[in-house]
Design a protein around this motif. Structure first.
Motif, PDB file in Angstrom:
ATOM      1  N   HIS A 174     -28.926  -5.944 -13.901  1.00 50.41           N
ATOM      2  CA  HIS A 174     -27.567  -5.649 -13.423  1.00 50.41           C
ATOM      3  C   HIS A 174     -27.582  -4.746 -12.181  1.00 50.41           C
ATOM      4  CE1 HIS A 174     -26.223  -7.378 -17.225  1.00 50.41           C
ATOM      5  NE2 HIS A 174     -26.970  -6.492 -17.885  1.00 50.41           N
TER       6      HIS A 174
ATOM      7  N   ASP B 215     -31.286 -15.596 -12.268  1.00 47.89           N
ATOM      8  CA  ASP B 215     -30.392 -15.465 -13.422  1.00 47.89           C
ATOM      9  C   ASP B 215     -30.889 -14.402 -14.401  1.00 47.89           C
ATOM     10  OD1 ASP B 215     -28.823 -17.464 -12.352  1.00 47.89           O
ATOM     11  OD2 ASP B 215     -29.748 -19.072 -13.547  1.00 47.89           O
ATOM     12  N   GLU B 216     -32.188 -14.352 -14.648  1.00 49.86           N
ATOM     13  CA  GLU B 216     -32.729 -13.380 -15.593  1.00 49.86           C
ATOM     14  C   GLU B 216     -32.572 -11.955 -15.073  1.00 49.86           C
ATOM     15  OE1 GLU B 216     -33.559 -14.068 -18.528  1.00 49.86           O
ATOM     16  OE2 GLU B 216     -33.605 -16.256 -18.381  1.00 49.86           O
TER      17      GLU B 216
ATOM     18  N   ASP C 282     -28.967 -10.931 -15.472  1.00 48.74           N
ATOM     19  CA  ASP C 282     -28.571 -10.681 -16.862  1.00 48.74           C
ATOM     20  C   ASP C 282     -29.218  -9.427 -17.435  1.00 48.74           C
ATOM     21  OD1 ASP C 282     -27.066 -12.978 -16.726  1.00 48.74           O
ATOM     22  OD2 ASP C 282     -28.605 -14.256 -17.654  1.00 48.74           O
TER      23      ASP C 282
END
Length: 458
Positions: free
Chosen positions: A140, A133-134, A137
């Protein structure tokens, strides 16, 4: 529209469900004081640790992992920004040095190609989800991570425009890896506390068990040896109260026995004089009735004394059920009647021999007097001795089955254990059974007569 009556009906319909749950729990939960005390200690401790562990996992472990993963992801994002913004050497040696020395990251720049296929994620891995997830975010870009390969390193590959950035970082930089130490300490401490609780509870409950055994032995007519109060103050007071109660009961029994012995001696002396005077009077037909009255008085006196004495002075000994039943079988055969018996379990029993012999013999003689057939079934296990007498006699009406155990109650239309009709036979039988810690009950027999059941602790 909801009314009070409808709410009451709903409450009545839901109540049986709760009662069934409570009954189910009662059947599953232990009944002993020791086990229940352990549950009182262990269950709150387990619940508390579960709540603490859940809160710790949710707040601390996840929060620390998120922050560590975010820091590593931002370092990687900064490296990508430097690579794409500023010119680099052909071998990228300077950026590799900066990443190694300043950020503790081992990086390499590989020619353009495809990322490896995604690895299968472990069933439970908080790092895979948070790190993915990091990266999504913050960076990209397409990426590939490996958290299950080398246990000390995490590999991250990010696809740039014409190259692939490969990053190796320590697992401790992205993941709160020391969390298990908290769990180990918490569980280990709990086990130590539970062990201490078990030792403490055993020491506290042992005096209660000793008191229970002493009370049970005294209820069976046995004198407990080497019993003295110990344990907590409340248990000591209960033990002392038991000792004082036992002494009062024994003192009353001794006084009653001494009084009855004196009365018995005086009455027997008078009856002996009557018999002597009748013998000196010669063979007079007019005195036959008086002779019978004297004999009946002596029989009744013996019955009264036996009932009042209760055979409490007899010590516990060993008996064989097969020998008792064999004698009863011979007695039935002499009277032209049938007796059969079966024994399940140990043949040897520990009882007060004379009292138990009288109990069994009285019940069997009663059946012989009023029935033609008697079946005896004995069951002896680790806890109970059960002896069942089934006969084909006239039986006793159900409404009178408790009355016949009362002293001096006489049932003319049914049976009584004493041929003289003193009304003490069944009272004596139940008194003997209860002095052993058990009881005698009456019910209907499958043979059509009466069933008498002796049940005493083994």
């Amino acid at each position: 529209m909801v009314t009070i009556d409808s709410l009451r009906r709903e409450d009545r319909t839901s109540a049986p469900g709760w009662r069934s749950i409570v009954r189910w729990l009662r059947r599953r939960l232990p009944t002993g004081l020791y086990a229940r005390s352990l549950l009182i200690i262990i269950i709150p401790m387990v619940l508390l640790q579960s709540v603490v562990a859940a809160v710790f996992m949710e707040r601390h472990w996840q929060m620390v992992t998120e922050r560590l993963s975010l820091a590593v992801t931002r370092d990687i994002a900064a490296i990508i920004e430097i690579i794409e913004t500023y010119p680099q050497n052909s071998d990228y040696s300077e950026i590799i040095r900066i990443a190694r020395d300043q950020l503790s990251l081992q990086i390499s720049i590989e020619p353009d190609g495809d990322l490896p296929p995604p690895r299968v994620k472990p069933f439970f891995s908080i790092l895979d989800g948070i790190l993915s997830d990091e990266i999504t975010d913050e960076i990209h870009r397409p990426f590939w991570i490996d958290t299950v390969g080398n246990s000390n390193l995490v590999e991250i590959r990010i696809k740039l425009d014409n190259k692939i950035l490969r990053v190796l970082t320590k697992r401790s930089q992205t993941y709160a890896s020391n969390t298990h130490i908290f769990i180990v300490w918490m569980v280990g401490t709990s086990l130590v506390l539970i062990g201490i609780s078990i030792l403490f509870l055993r020491g506290q409950i042992r005096p209660i068990l000793t008191l229970a055994r002493a009370a049970e032995s005294f209820g069976k007519g046995q004198k407990p040896d080497n019993f003295y109060p110990r344990g907590a103050d409340e248990v000591r007071r209960a033990g002392l109260a038991f000792i004082l109660m036992r002494e009062r009961i024994e003192r009353q029994i001794e006084q009653r026995t001494a009084m009855l012995s004196g009365v018995s001696h005086d009455l027997r002396t008078i009856l002996t004089r009557f018999k002597l005077q009748l013998a000196l009077a010669g063979d007079n037909p007019d005195l036959h009735g008086l002779n019978d009255d004297v004999n009946d008085m002596q029989t009744m006196l013996e019955a009264y004394m036996a009932f009042a004495r209760g055979e409490v002075e007899e010590d516990v000994g060993e008996l064989r059920l097969s020998e008792i039943f064999a004698k009863l079988e011979s007695d039935f055969a002499l009277h032209g009647k049938k007796l059969s018996y079966s024994i399940e379990g140990d043949d040897d029993i520990s009882v007060r021999p004379n009292a138990f012999m009288r109990l069994v013999t009285n019940l069997a003689s009663n059946a012989r007097r009023y029935a033609d057939r008697l079946d005896i079934e004995a069951k002896h296990n680790a806890k109970w001795l059960t002896v069942i007498f089934d006969d084909d006699g006239p039986g006793i009406p159900e409404k009178n089955r408790e009355d016949v155990f009362k002293p001096f109650f006489r049932l003319d239309t049914a049976r009584n254990l004493d041929a003289s009709g003193t009304g003490l036979g069944l009272a004596i039988a139940r008194d003997i059974a209860r002095s052993h810690g058990g009881n005698v009950t009456l019910s209907d027999s499958p043979l059509g007569g009466l069933r008498a059941t002796i049940r005493i602790p083994a």
